[in-house]
Motif scaffolding. Structure first.
Motif, mmCIF file in Angstrom:
data_model
loop_
_atom_site.group_PDB
_atom_site.id
_atom_site.type_symbol
_atom_site.label_atom_id
_atom_site.label_comp_id
_atom_site.label_asym_id
_atom_site.label_seq_id
_atom_site.Cartn_x
_atom_site.Cartn_y
_atom_site.Cartn_z
ATOM 1 N N UNK A 101 0.854 -0.968 -0.038
ATOM 2 C CA UNK A 101 0.225 -0.244 -0.530
ATOM 3 C C UNK A 101 0.871 1.205 0.223
ATOM 4 N N UNK A 102 1.847 1.221 0.612
ATOM 5 C CA UNK A 102 2.986 2.422 0.780
ATOM 6 C C UNK A 102 3.711 2.739 -0.515
ATOM 7 N N UNK A 103 4.327 0.762 -1.187
ATOM 8 C CA UNK A 103 5.111 1.142 -1.989
ATOM 9 C C UNK A 103 4.223 1.228 -3.750
ATOM 10 N N UNK A 104 2.881 1.634 -3.897
ATOM 11 C CA UNK A 104 2.045 1.986 -5.248
ATOM 12 C C UNK A 104 2.608 3.315 -5.135
ATOM 13 N N UNK A 105 2.055 4.402 -3.469
ATOM 14 C CA UNK A 105 2.647 5.389 -4.839
ATOM 15 C C UNK A 105 3.602 5.991 -5.443
ATOM 16 N N UNK A 106 4.574 5.008 -4.639
ATOM 17 C CA UNK A 106 5.777 5.000 -5.061
ATOM 18 C C UNK A 106 6.152 5.003 -6.625
ATOM 19 N N UNK A 107 5.827 3.625 -6.871
ATOM 20 C CA UNK A 107 5.192 3.077 -8.478
ATOM 21 C C UNK A 107 4.761 4.379 -9.419
ATOM 22 N N UNK A 108 3.990 4.543 -8.927
ATOM 23 C CA UNK A 108 2.981 5.219 -9.664
ATOM 24 C C UNK A 108 3.779 6.026 -9.677
ATOM 25 N N UNK A 109 4.358 7.173 -9.236
ATOM 26 C CA UNK A 109 5.191 8.291 -9.565
ATOM 27 C C UNK A 109 5.828 7.894 -9.940
ATOM 28 N N UNK A 110 7.545 6.556 -10.003
ATOM 29 C CA UNK A 110 8.490 6.335 -11.285
ATOM 30 C C UNK A 110 7.813 6.520 -12.098
ATOM 31 N N UNK A 111 6.485 5.239 -12.872
ATOM 32 C CA UNK A 111 6.475 4.957 -13.994
ATOM 33 C C UNK A 111 5.138 5.864 -13.929
ATOM 34 N N UNK A 270 0.217 2.774 10.273
ATOM 35 C CA UNK A 270 -0.037 3.826 10.526
ATOM 36 C C UNK A 270 0.639 4.481 9.595
ATOM 37 N N UNK A 271 1.765 4.181 8.280
ATOM 38 C CA UNK A 271 2.024 4.724 6.917
ATOM 39 C C UNK A 271 0.996 4.239 6.224
ATOM 40 N N UNK A 272 0.507 3.003 6.374
ATOM 41 C CA UNK A 272 -0.416 2.996 5.185
ATOM 42 C C UNK A 272 -1.600 3.812 5.160
ATOM 43 N N UNK A 273 -2.636 4.399 6.946
ATOM 44 C CA UNK A 273 -3.780 4.631 5.926
ATOM 45 C C UNK A 273 -2.821 6.530 6.216
ATOM 46 N N UNK A 274 -1.991 6.927 6.478
ATOM 47 C CA UNK A 274 -1.177 8.049 6.368
ATOM 48 C C UNK A 274 -1.622 8.366 4.423
ATOM 49 N N UNK A 275 -0.550 7.365 3.690
ATOM 50 C CA UNK A 275 -0.970 7.307 2.329
ATOM 51 C C UNK A 275 -2.793 7.266 1.533
ATOM 52 N N UNK A 282 -9.428 14.215 -4.736
ATOM 53 C CA UNK A 282 -8.962 12.978 -5.728
ATOM 54 C C UNK A 282 -8.134 13.438 -7.091
ATOM 55 N N UNK A 283 -7.440 15.062 -6.747
ATOM 56 C CA UNK A 283 -7.149 15.656 -7.419
ATOM 57 C C UNK A 283 -5.168 15.750 -7.777
ATOM 58 N N UNK A 284 -4.632 14.725 -5.794
ATOM 59 C CA UNK A 284 -3.470 14.533 -5.667
ATOM 60 C C UNK A 284 -3.402 13.056 -5.078
ATOM 61 N N UNK A 285 -4.822 12.202 -5.366
ATOM 62 C CA UNK A 285 -4.052 10.644 -5.694
ATOM 63 C C UNK A 285 -3.988 10.156 -7.067
ATOM 64 N N UNK A 286 -3.384 9.670 -6.498
ATOM 65 C CA UNK A 286 -2.551 8.914 -8.288
ATOM 66 C C UNK A 286 -2.838 7.430 -8.543
ATOM 67 N N UNK A 287 -3.857 7.574 -7.643
ATOM 68 C CA UNK A 287 -4.209 5.356 -7.531
ATOM 69 C C UNK A 287 -5.526 6.022 -8.200
ATOM 70 N N UNK A 288 -6.560 7.439 -8.085
ATOM 71 C CA UNK A 288 -7.909 7.284 -8.456
ATOM 72 C C UNK A 288 -8.352 6.936 -9.512
ATOM 73 N N UNK A 289 -8.869 6.173 -8.890
ATOM 74 C CA UNK A 289 -9.721 4.659 -10.566
ATOM 75 C C UNK A 289 -10.936 4.873 -10.023
#
Length: 304
Positions: A101-111, A270-275, A282-289
């Protein structure tokens, strides 16, 4: 009344997935991991395909390719997770898998070249600290923890892939293709040494339960629930999975509940909840689907 019921349904799904860590660890003591995974996912894919076979006819050639590639990512994740579970505790496996859940936004940012906010980086740092507290022994991470961390990374890649390719009207069919690919890949990898499946009920009852309840059934419940909930609310409910994994590990697998595990767990959850809270805008969510696509994307926990 529908939204509270959907939220409860997702918490139940998280509890089912959390409980599977103990079951999988026991089952893989009886058979090779590839044989187990092949049977589990082919059964789940077959059940879903038989229920709504016409859905597969709606996929284009390109969408079949998307499903196959997503299935390969999912295969690597499950293979790494299953081997990792043989060398670490059920509760540890559940918590490290939750790092996806934490890696997901990082991978979205990179890829996908999507910009990451400060809150996301804070979540990554906090989760990494929690992971270190729970798993690092001296200056090294054990093989079980390392494999499970690889599993979490590929679950994240799988989610990013689906956020790009999945659509609400194709979610069911893509689910069938992906589960089928996982089963076929594991069948191919296990074939050289021969598929060895015991005939006793101590193997088949949990495997059928995993295939029907924790794979096919859980994903269908999740699809129904996420069609009625915002993606953020659904994701927060599903972050309960590692908490349930820890609970069942202590209750049924004789895991020791140490201060390190408790503190590390608090940091990771806590980190997962923060993510996820960061994704409220919505505009800040890289995985808003769309909800159904998010449901399909969430196939990462097995999850098992």
């Amino acid at each position: 009344m529908t939204k509270p019921l959907a939220l409860v349904a997702l918490v139940v799904v998280a509890a089912v997935w959390g409980g599977t860590f103990v079951v999988v660890k026991d089952v893989t003591q009886q058979v090779p991991p590839m044989d187990f995974l092949a049977v589990r996912f082919l059964l789940a894919a077959g059940l879903l395909a038989l229920w709504r076979p016409h859905r597969l006819l709606t996929l284009s050639r390109k969408q079949w390719g998307y499903g196959a590639l997503s299935g390969l990512l999912l295969s690597i994740a499950y293979i790494a997770q299953t081997f990792g579970q043989q060398h670490t505790s059920a509760s540890m496996s559940g918590f490290i898998t939750g790092m996806s859940v934490v890696f997901t936004p990082v991978m979205a940012g990179l890829l996908l070249r999507q910009r990451l906010g400060t809150a996301t980086w804070v979540a990554v740092i906090v989760a990494t600290a929690g992971l270190g507290i729970m798993t690092i022994r001296g200056f090294a991470i054990g093989p079980g923890e390392g494999l499970t961390l690889l599993c979490a990374l590929f679950f994240a890649l799988h989610i990013v892939a689906l956020s790009k390719w999945s659509t609400a009207d194709r979610a069911y069919a893509l689910t069938v293709v992906q589960l089928g690919v996982v089963g076929v890949v594991c069948l191919i990898l296990g074939a050289p040494s021969g598929i060895d499946l015991p005939g006793d009920r101590s193997f088949w009852i949990p495997v059928i339960g995993l295939a029907v309840v924790a794979t096919a059934g859980a994903y269908l419940v999740q699809t129904w629930a996420q069609a009625r909930l915002p993606a953020v609310a659904a994701a927060l409910a599903l972050t309960m999975e590692p908490v349930f994994a820890s609970f069942f590990g202590v209750l049924f697998d004789n895991d020791e509940l140490t201060i390190r595990i408790v503190l590390g767990a608090i940091l990771v959850v806590g980190a997962m909840a923060l993510t996820e809270f960061r994704a409220v805008a919505p505009s800040a969510n890289p995985l808003a689907v769309e909800p159904d696509a998010a449901s399909d994307a969430a196939e990462r926990r097995d999850r098992v």
